[in-house]
Design a protein around this motif. Sequence first.
Motif, PDB file in Angstrom:
ATOM      1  N   LEU A 175       0.827  -1.197   0.000  1.00  0.00           N
ATOM      2  CA  LEU A 175       0.000   0.000   0.000  1.00  0.00           C
ATOM      3  C   LEU A 175       0.862   1.247   0.000  1.00  0.00           C
ATOM      4  CD1 LEU A 175      -2.775   1.342   0.140  1.00  0.00           C
ATOM      5  CD2 LEU A 175      -2.672   1.137   2.643  1.00  0.00           C
ATOM      6  N   GLN A 176       1.927   1.255   0.800  1.00  0.00           N
ATOM      7  CA  GLN A 176       2.823   2.411   0.863  1.00  0.00           C
ATOM      8  C   GLN A 176       3.423   2.700  -0.509  1.00  0.00           C
ATOM      9  OE1 GLN A 176       3.875   4.392   3.875  1.00  0.00           O
ATOM     10  NE2 GLN A 176       4.296   5.625   2.056  1.00  0.00           N
ATOM     11  N   LEU A 206      -9.118   6.752   0.207  1.00  0.00           N
ATOM     12  CA  LEU A 206      -9.094   5.306   0.057  1.00  0.00           C
ATOM     13  C   LEU A 206      -9.819   4.639   1.226  1.00  0.00           C
ATOM     14  CD1 LEU A 206      -5.352   4.834  -0.995  1.00  0.00           C
ATOM     15  CD2 LEU A 206      -7.336   5.301  -2.448  1.00  0.00           C
ATOM     16  N   ILE A 252       0.718   4.071  -2.982  1.00  0.00           N
ATOM     17  CA  ILE A 252       0.320   5.450  -2.678  1.00  0.00           C
ATOM     18  C   ILE A 252       1.341   6.439  -3.217  1.00  0.00           C
ATOM     19  CG2 ILE A 252       0.255   7.077  -0.730  1.00  0.00           C
ATOM     20  CD1 ILE A 252      -1.514   5.161   0.730  1.00  0.00           C
ATOM     21  N   GLU A 253       2.601   6.027  -3.219  1.00  0.00           N
ATOM     22  CA  GLU A 253       3.662   6.912  -3.688  1.00  0.00           C
ATOM     23  C   GLU A 253       3.744   6.994  -5.210  1.00  0.00           C
ATOM     24  OE1 GLU A 253       7.053   5.264  -1.774  1.00  0.00           O
ATOM     25  OE2 GLU A 253       6.585   6.127   0.203  1.00  0.00           O
ATOM     26  N   LEU A 291      -6.393  10.544   1.032  1.00  0.00           N
ATOM     27  CA  LEU A 291      -6.493  10.314  -0.412  1.00  0.00           C
ATOM     28  C   LEU A 291      -7.839   9.715  -0.816  1.00  0.00           C
ATOM     29  CD1 LEU A 291      -2.908   8.883  -0.994  1.00  0.00           C
ATOM     30  CD2 LEU A 291      -3.756  11.131  -1.709  1.00  0.00           C
ATOM     31  N   ARG A 320      -2.705   8.848   5.752  1.00  0.00           N
ATOM     32  CA  ARG A 320      -2.473   9.280   4.379  1.00  0.00           C
ATOM     33  C   ARG A 320      -3.488   8.654   3.435  1.00  0.00           C
ATOM     34  NH1 ARG A 320      -1.709  13.065   0.959  1.00  0.00           N
ATOM     35  NH2 ARG A 320      -0.425  12.536  -0.861  1.00  0.00           N
ATOM     36  N   ALA A 321      -3.788   7.380   3.633  1.00  0.00           N
ATOM     37  CA  ALA A 321      -4.780   6.696   2.798  1.00  0.00           C
ATOM     38  C   ALA A 321      -6.143   7.348   2.935  1.00  0.00           C
ATOM     39  CB  ALA A 321      -4.843   5.215   3.171  1.00  0.00           C
ATOM     40  N   LEU A 328      -6.303   2.714  -7.137  1.00  0.00           N
ATOM     41  CA  LEU A 328      -6.652   2.399  -5.749  1.00  0.00           C
ATOM     42  C   LEU A 328      -8.055   2.882  -5.405  1.00  0.00           C
ATOM     43  CD1 LEU A 328      -3.270   3.246  -3.981  1.00  0.00           C
ATOM     44  CD2 LEU A 328      -4.355   0.994  -4.046  1.00  0.00           C
ATOM     45  N   ARG A 329      -8.430   4.014  -5.950  1.00  0.00           N
ATOM     46  CA  ARG A 329      -9.757   4.577  -5.650  1.00  0.00           C
ATOM     47  C   ARG A 329     -10.883   3.766  -6.292  1.00  0.00           C
ATOM     48  NH1 ARG A 329      -6.959   9.850  -6.637  1.00  0.00           N
ATOM     49  NH2 ARG A 329      -6.563  10.772  -4.571  1.00  0.00           N
ATOM     50  N   LEU A 339      -2.928   5.935  -7.911  1.00  0.00           N
ATOM     51  CA  LEU A 339      -3.964   6.469  -7.013  1.00  0.00           C
ATOM     52  C   LEU A 339      -5.369   6.268  -7.573  1.00  0.00           C
ATOM     53  CD1 LEU A 339      -2.370   9.722  -5.565  1.00  0.00           C
ATOM     54  CD2 LEU A 339      -2.824   7.551  -4.407  1.00  0.00           C
ATOM     55  N   LEU A 342       0.469   5.900   7.628  1.00  0.00           N
ATOM     56  CA  LEU A 342       0.025   5.327   6.354  1.00  0.00           C
ATOM     57  C   LEU A 342      -1.498   5.295   6.298  1.00  0.00           C
ATOM     58  CD1 LEU A 342       0.499   3.938   3.669  1.00  0.00           C
ATOM     59  CD2 LEU A 342       0.799   1.773   4.907  1.00  0.00           C
TER      60      LEU A 342
END
Length: 366
Positions: free
Chosen positions: A145-146, A184, A149-150, A182, A178-179, A158-159, A155, A175
């Motif tokens: 996941l990390q 998620l 995300i980077e 974004l 941050r998710a 993931l959405r 992205l 993490l």
Amino acid sequence: MSRPLKVVDSADPAAVFRALRAALSGVGPAILPHPGRPEGLPETVEQRVAVVVETSGSTGRPKRVALGADSLLASAAASDVTLGGPGQWLMALPAHYIAGVNVLVRSLASQTEPITIDANGTRFVAAANELDAALRFVSLVPTQLQRLIEQDDALDALRRFDRILVGGQATPAPLLARAAELGLTVTRTYGSSETSGGCVWDGEPIGDTGVRVVDGRVELSGSMLAHGYLGDPERTESAFHELDGRRWYRTDDTGTFADGILRISGRADDMIISGGVKISLGEVEQAVRALPGLGDAVVVATEHAQWGQSSVVVTTRPAELLQLRDAVAAVLGRAAAPTGVVVVDAIPLLSSGKPDRAAAARLAGG
């Protein structure tokens, strides 16, 4: 009664998927998904065993967890209810790990075809776009996941998922934050091969999972429990027991269970004695990972001339030791403060995406 046991090459998830369908229905042999040629396997297993998952043991001797079709399907059913219904899965985990097997079992239960990719994330964006079901899911470890995300191009992919399950190890709070920023939808899962995979989501038991903590150790019960360890009655008896007609699995994890929420603090075998004080490396690691830029740090034990043992932080980001010590001490007390920092180019990983703690310890000189 018995049935044959067949080793299936886990490098071919499609082959595992086909063999798993036959194993769960009872028309085919029980299977052991494996990346190599395991030794010492019996030719047959009990009829009730459908899948054997090999996992490392704390002594270095592998554990072979014997799972029944009923247990695996009960886990899948509980997942479907918690997810809001059956859906299509992206398979991004090795097929010989329980999390990978779990994705395949859920797909069979949902009567959908999973999209499979390399466990390192190759083709993630393209594969995510191939999912065409109303509900779309993926299961990852935190490192995956990390990394995703980077990646700017990942992205949007993931959405597309209605739920992203993250497990296999503790997920750093930064993490998760941050998710969420974004947009998620991430759910933390907790479980093991002995529980047919994740059976506690965001701290809450799913399905008929029972949770209790005895002498600091987490115990789990429910219809998803394994039968035991293949060819190892002594280990089975040590890990599984009955109380008042209910069967329980005694994990190696420590934690608390209050107000219906399970909180894992570490592992019973990650305790060290530093200056006469018992310290949990897991708790130290959680405190370190909460700091900016240290979400992938690993904390390992090392010998210490004065204290006997102490902890060392292995990280890919330079970190000031005094600041680290103060931050950990503020949460866990001065005795828990790490005594060293080792900066590496990359955190060594297992094929599952989890940190290779033995390799990290060697890098730290432990």
